[in-house]
Design a protein around this motif. Structure first.
Motif, PDB file in Angstrom:
ATOM      1  N   PHE A  57       0.836  -1.195   0.000  1.00 27.93           N
ATOM      2  CA  PHE A  57       0.000   0.000   0.000  1.00 27.93           C
ATOM      3  C   PHE A  57       0.872   1.246   0.000  1.00 27.93           C
ATOM      4  CE2 PHE A  57      -2.195  -3.516   1.947  1.00 27.93           C
ATOM      5  CZ  PHE A  57      -3.466  -3.478   1.389  1.00 27.93           C
ATOM      6  N   VAL A  58       0.624   2.123  -0.968  1.00 25.93           N
ATOM      7  CA  VAL A  58       1.433   3.330  -1.149  1.00 25.93           C
ATOM      8  C   VAL A  58       0.556   4.566  -0.986  1.00 25.93           C
ATOM      9  CG1 VAL A  58       2.895   4.630  -2.743  1.00 25.93           C
ATOM     10  CG2 VAL A  58       2.976   2.118  -2.728  1.00 25.93           C
ATOM     11  N   LYS A  59       0.979   5.450  -0.107  1.00 26.27           N
ATOM     12  CA  LYS A  59       0.258   6.717   0.108  1.00 26.27           C
ATOM     13  C   LYS A  59       1.243   7.863  -0.005  1.00 26.27           C
ATOM     14  CE  LYS A  59      -2.867   9.029   3.400  1.00 26.27           C
ATOM     15  NZ  LYS A  59      -3.839   9.356   2.340  1.00 26.27           N
ATOM     16  N   GLU A  60       0.929   8.813  -0.883  1.00 24.10           N
ATOM     17  CA  GLU A  60       1.796   9.959  -1.147  1.00 24.10           C
ATOM     18  C   GLU A  60       3.199   9.474  -1.535  1.00 24.10           C
ATOM     19  OE1 GLU A  60       1.574  12.397   2.307  1.00 24.10           O
ATOM     20  OE2 GLU A  60      -0.516  12.979   1.960  1.00 24.10           O
ATOM     21  N   ASN A  61       3.237   8.465  -2.382  1.00 24.03           N
ATOM     22  CA  ASN A  61       4.470   7.874  -2.907  1.00 24.03           C
ATOM     23  C   ASN A  61       5.373   7.276  -1.832  1.00 24.03           C
ATOM     24  OD1 ASN A  61       4.601   7.856  -5.791  1.00 24.03           O
ATOM     25  ND2 ASN A  61       4.671  10.101  -5.750  1.00 24.03           N
ATOM     26  N   LYS A  62       4.774   6.922  -0.705  1.00 18.70           N
ATOM     27  CA  LYS A  62       5.518   6.289   0.375  1.00 18.70           C
ATOM     28  C   LYS A  62       4.906   4.922   0.670  1.00 18.70           C
ATOM     29  CE  LYS A  62       6.863   6.823   5.235  1.00 18.70           C
ATOM     30  NZ  LYS A  62       6.754   7.662   6.460  1.00 18.70           N
ATOM     31  N   LEU A  63       5.731   3.896   0.718  1.00 18.22           N
ATOM     32  CA  LEU A  63       5.277   2.548   1.029  1.00 18.22           C
ATOM     33  C   LEU A  63       4.953   2.476   2.524  1.00 18.22           C
ATOM     34  CD1 LEU A  63       4.798  -0.397   0.149  1.00 18.22           C
ATOM     35  CD2 LEU A  63       7.235  -0.823   0.576  1.00 18.22           C
ATOM     36  N   ILE A  64       3.664   2.339   2.845  1.00 10.45           N
ATOM     37  CA  ILE A  64       3.271   2.418   4.259  1.00 10.45           C
ATOM     38  C   ILE A  64       2.904   1.054   4.859  1.00 10.45           C
ATOM     39  CG2 ILE A  64       2.464   4.800   4.044  1.00 10.45           C
ATOM     40  CD1 ILE A  64      -0.422   3.674   4.031  1.00 10.45           C
ATOM     41  N   ASN A  74       7.271   6.501 -10.393  1.00 14.31           N
ATOM     42  CA  ASN A  74       7.140   6.121 -11.805  1.00 14.31           C
ATOM     43  C   ASN A  74       5.693   5.886 -12.225  1.00 14.31           C
ATOM     44  OD1 ASN A  74       9.901   6.177 -12.448  1.00 14.31           O
ATOM     45  ND2 ASN A  74      10.203   4.121 -11.613  1.00 14.31           N
ATOM     46  N   PHE A  75       4.790   5.762 -11.237  1.00 11.69           N
ATOM     47  CA  PHE A  75       3.385   5.548 -11.565  1.00 11.69           C
ATOM     48  C   PHE A  75       2.676   6.893 -11.685  1.00 11.69           C
ATOM     49  CE2 PHE A  75      -1.010   4.042 -10.240  1.00 11.69           C
ATOM     50  CZ  PHE A  75      -1.261   3.443 -11.466  1.00 11.69           C
ATOM     51  N   LEU A  76       1.497   6.873 -12.292  1.00 10.15           N
ATOM     52  CA  LEU A  76       0.770   8.111 -12.577  1.00 10.15           C
ATOM     53  C   LEU A  76       0.142   8.738 -11.345  1.00 10.15           C
ATOM     54  CD1 LEU A  76      -1.003   6.971 -15.887  1.00 10.15           C
ATOM     55  CD2 LEU A  76       1.123   8.250 -15.634  1.00 10.15           C
ATOM     56  N   ASP A  77      -0.091   7.941 -10.299  1.00 13.84           N
ATOM     57  CA  ASP A  77      -0.692   8.453  -9.069  1.00 13.84           C
ATOM     58  C   ASP A  77       0.280   8.309  -7.907  1.00 13.84           C
ATOM     59  OD1 ASP A  77      -3.283   9.085 -10.160  1.00 13.84           O
ATOM     60  OD2 ASP A  77      -3.698   6.931 -10.199  1.00 13.84           O
ATOM     61  N   GLU A  78       0.050   9.077  -6.842  1.00 12.32           N
ATOM     62  CA  GLU A  78       0.903   8.956  -5.658  1.00 12.32           C
ATOM     63  C   GLU A  78       0.273   8.063  -4.596  1.00 12.32           C
ATOM     64  OE1 GLU A  78      -0.513  13.029  -3.312  1.00 12.32           O
ATOM     65  OE2 GLU A  78       1.491  12.906  -4.190  1.00 12.32           O
ATOM     66  N   ASP A  79      -1.014   7.728  -4.759  1.00 12.82           N
ATOM     67  CA  ASP A  79      -1.696   6.776  -3.882  1.00 12.82           C
ATOM     68  C   ASP A  79      -2.137   5.580  -4.724  1.00 12.82           C
ATOM     69  OD1 ASP A  79      -1.398   8.746  -1.982  1.00 12.82           O
ATOM     70  OD2 ASP A  79      -3.503   9.351  -1.981  1.00 12.82           O
ATOM     71  N   GLY A 130      -8.139   2.355  -2.423  1.00 14.94           N
ATOM     72  CA  GLY A 130      -9.486   2.611  -1.944  1.00 14.94           C
ATOM     73  C   GLY A 130     -10.224   1.321  -1.667  1.00 14.94           C
ATOM     74  N   GLU A 131     -11.459   1.429  -1.211  1.00 15.68           N
ATOM     75  CA  GLU A 131     -12.210   0.282  -0.729  1.00 15.68           C
ATOM     76  C   GLU A 131     -12.525  -0.746  -1.798  1.00 15.68           C
ATOM     77  OE1 GLU A 131     -15.618   1.531   1.416  1.00 15.68           O
ATOM     78  OE2 GLU A 131     -14.478   2.644   2.924  1.00 15.68           O
ATOM     79  N   VAL A 132     -12.417  -0.386  -3.068  1.00 17.22           N
ATOM     80  CA  VAL A 132     -12.637  -1.365  -4.126  1.00 17.22           C
ATOM     81  C   VAL A 132     -11.557  -2.435  -4.118  1.00 17.22           C
ATOM     82  CG1 VAL A 132     -11.314  -0.127  -5.897  1.00 17.22           C
ATOM     83  CG2 VAL A 132     -13.246  -1.595  -6.570  1.00 17.22           C
ATOM     84  N   THR A 133     -10.424  -2.129  -3.480  1.00 18.70           N
ATOM     85  CA  THR A 133      -9.310  -3.064  -3.361  1.00 18.70           C
ATOM     86  C   THR A 133      -9.318  -3.697  -1.973  1.00 18.70           C
ATOM     87  OG1 THR A 133      -7.984  -1.727  -4.901  1.00 18.70           O
ATOM     88  CG2 THR A 133      -6.797  -3.297  -3.498  1.00 18.70           C
ATOM     89  N   ASP A 134      -9.140  -5.001  -1.908  1.00 25.38           N
ATOM     90  CA  ASP A 134      -9.134  -5.720  -0.632  1.00 25.38           C
ATOM     91  C   ASP A 134      -7.925  -5.289   0.197  1.00 25.38           C
ATOM     92  OD1 ASP A 134      -9.267  -7.517   1.467  1.00 25.38           O
ATOM     93  OD2 ASP A 134      -9.700  -9.245   0.200  1.00 25.38           O
ATOM     94  N   SER A 135      -8.177  -4.830   1.421  1.00 26.02           N
ATOM     95  CA  SER A 135      -7.086  -4.365   2.289  1.00 26.02           C
ATOM     96  C   SER A 135      -6.443  -5.505   3.072  1.00 26.02           C
ATOM     97  CB  SER A 135      -7.605  -3.298   3.263  1.00 26.02           C
ATOM     98  OG  SER A 135      -8.669  -3.815   4.047  1.00 26.02           O
ATOM     99  N   LEU A 164      -5.295   2.549   6.984  1.00 23.51           N
ATOM    100  CA  LEU A 164      -4.458   2.954   5.851  1.00 23.51           C
ATOM    101  C   LEU A 164      -4.652   4.418   5.466  1.00 23.51           C
ATOM    102  CD1 LEU A 164      -4.984  -0.260   3.690  1.00 23.51           C
ATOM    103  CD2 LEU A 164      -2.862   0.412   4.833  1.00 23.51           C
ATOM    104  N   THR A 165      -5.859   4.943   5.646  1.00 17.67           N
ATOM    105  CA  THR A 165      -6.142   6.311   5.212  1.00 17.67           C
ATOM    106  C   THR A 165      -5.974   7.354   6.314  1.00 17.67           C
ATOM    107  OG1 THR A 165      -8.504   5.943   5.659  1.00 17.67           O
ATOM    108  CG2 THR A 165      -7.734   5.542   3.411  1.00 17.67           C
ATOM    109  N   SER A 166      -6.015   6.920   7.571  1.00 18.29           N
ATOM    110  CA  SER A 166      -5.975   7.872   8.688  1.00 18.29           C
ATOM    111  C   SER A 166      -4.571   8.356   9.034  1.00 18.29           C
ATOM    112  CB  SER A 166      -6.596   7.230   9.932  1.00 18.29           C
ATOM    113  OG  SER A 166      -5.816   6.134  10.377  1.00 18.29           O
ATOM    114  N   GLY A 167      -3.556   7.631   8.550  1.00 17.76           N
ATOM    115  CA  GLY A 167      -2.186   7.983   8.916  1.00 17.76           C
ATOM    116  C   GLY A 167      -1.729   7.309  10.189  1.00 17.76           C
ATOM    117  N   GLU A 168      -2.594   6.481  10.753  1.00 19.72           N
ATOM    118  CA  GLU A 168      -2.278   5.807  12.010  1.00 19.72           C
ATOM    119  C   GLU A 168      -1.045   4.912  11.884  1.00 19.72           C
ATOM    120  OE1 GLU A 168      -4.300   2.231  14.682  1.00 19.72           O
ATOM    121  OE2 GLU A 168      -5.565   3.520  13.438  1.00 19.72           O
TER     122      GLU A 168
END
Length: 342
Positions: free
Chosen positions: A184-191, A227-232, A254-259, A267-271
């Motif tokens: 899972f990548v958020k803001e181009n960071k592997l979290i 290298n990808f078009l999105d940062e998330d 997003g929720e369409v993808t199995d977490s 994943l979205t809260s920054g926790e």
């Protein structure tokens, strides 16, 4: 999650960017008449075989006496013929042969993972177009791709982008489920990193936790990051027996993808990023935590799933009424047997 993010995760969008780091694949445009066939609930006859497939139905109920019956001229006989797509079939067979004769099929986003139960070998390995059609027509994942790809997007007020649907054929590779991981990548960071097949316990993951995490982080920083078009976004990888990491798929963040072993709230809260510097790595760490496959629910009628989970009160009421009726009938039969003359 925006509609643009979903569009960017189409296979034909990301494959040219990361072609060197993933499995060899071929992409074929999906004709409209093939799409119509895949969405048609009126027939389960599978097309795409090397010969015409026909099923003949008559109103005869006694096949043993068929020779003794003189059928009249107005006897109704219905022949169901599978639709044929000769030009498309030829292109698919050519692509399958070019990929070694065995392929893994998918559409723009999804593979029919929920339909492997219907295949003779319970596998997504396909040798012909009829194999592919059987899986696609039995898959809710494929139907979702074709009908509701932007269902959970936040920008519902904006017009849906035009989608050119494609059949993706990937060279068949024997991948060990214990080597697959979702990242899972958020803001181009592997979290976060999760074991892909979290329903099973793989001892080697426990023993090689640090090496696996380092290999995936190295692969991400060298080949994927920026290298990808999105940062998330979400990407799936496979680590082979030699320790090399391969890109398998890209999905919207997003929720369409199995977490998997995470929750989307985490994943979205920054926790997660607040708890540690590197990515969080979760996997099934003992046989006690083994779980049933989430795809098992696709193998039985949805009504049964709702009943077992108590999610549909009306179905449950009807079910209880049926059981009560069956019990009363059984009691009546027992009384009749007891009162019957000896």
């Amino acid at each position: 999650m925006k509609k643009e993010q979903v569009v960017n995760c189409q296979f034909s969008v990301w494959y040219p960017i990361f072609k060197k780091h993933t499995i060899k694949s071929l992409i074929l445009p999906l004709p409209q008449n093939v799409i119509d066939y895949l969405l048609d609930d009126g027939t389960l006859v599978v097309s795409g075989s090397d010969h015409n497939t026909q099923q003949t139905h008559t109103n005869s109920s006694n096949s043993d006496a068929e020779e003794d019956v003189q059928w009249s001229d107005d006897e109704t006989t219905t022949t169901v013929t599978a639709p044929e797509f000769p030009e498309f079939t030829s292109k698919v067979l050519e692509a399958i042969n070019a990929l070694g004769g065995r392929v893994f099929p998918k559409l723009n986003w999804s593979a029919p993972r929920d339909a492997n139960w219907i295949a003779l070998n319970s596998s997504l390995q396909c040798h012909s177009l009829s194999d592919i059609f059987l899986l696609f027509k039995s898959s809710d994942f494929i139907t979702h791709d074709l009908t509701q790809p932007f269902l959970v997007c936040s920008d519902q007020d904006s017009p849906d982008p035009v989608i050119n649907y494609e059949l993706v054929l990937r060279k068949w590779s024997e991948l060990i489920p214990g080597g697959e991981f979702r990242c899972f990548v958020k803001e181009n960071k592997l979290i976060a990193i999760s074991q892909r097949d979290y329903t099973q316990y793989y001892q080697h993951i426990l023993k090689q936790e640090e090496q696996i995490c380092q290999a995936i982080q190295g692969f991400f920083s060298q080949h994927i990051q920026y290298n990808f078009l999105d940062e998330d976004f979400v990407f799936d990888v496979y680590r082979d027996s030699q320790g090399r990491v391969w890109l398998i798929d890209l999905n919207p963040f997003g929720e369409v993808t199995d977490s998997l072993l995470f929750s989307w709230e985490e994943l979205t809260s920054g926790e997660i990023t607040q708890q540690q510097e590197g990515p969080a790595f979760r996997y099934t760490n003992s046989e006690v935590t083994v779980q049933p496959s989430p795809c098992l629910s696709y193998r039985i009628p949805r009504d049964f799933v709702d009943l077992s989970a108590g999610e549909d009160a009306y179905k449950l009421i009807d079910f209880l009424k049926l059981k009560k009726s069956q019990q009363e009938d059984s009691e009546e039969e027992e009384e009749e047997e007891e009162n019957a003359p000896q």
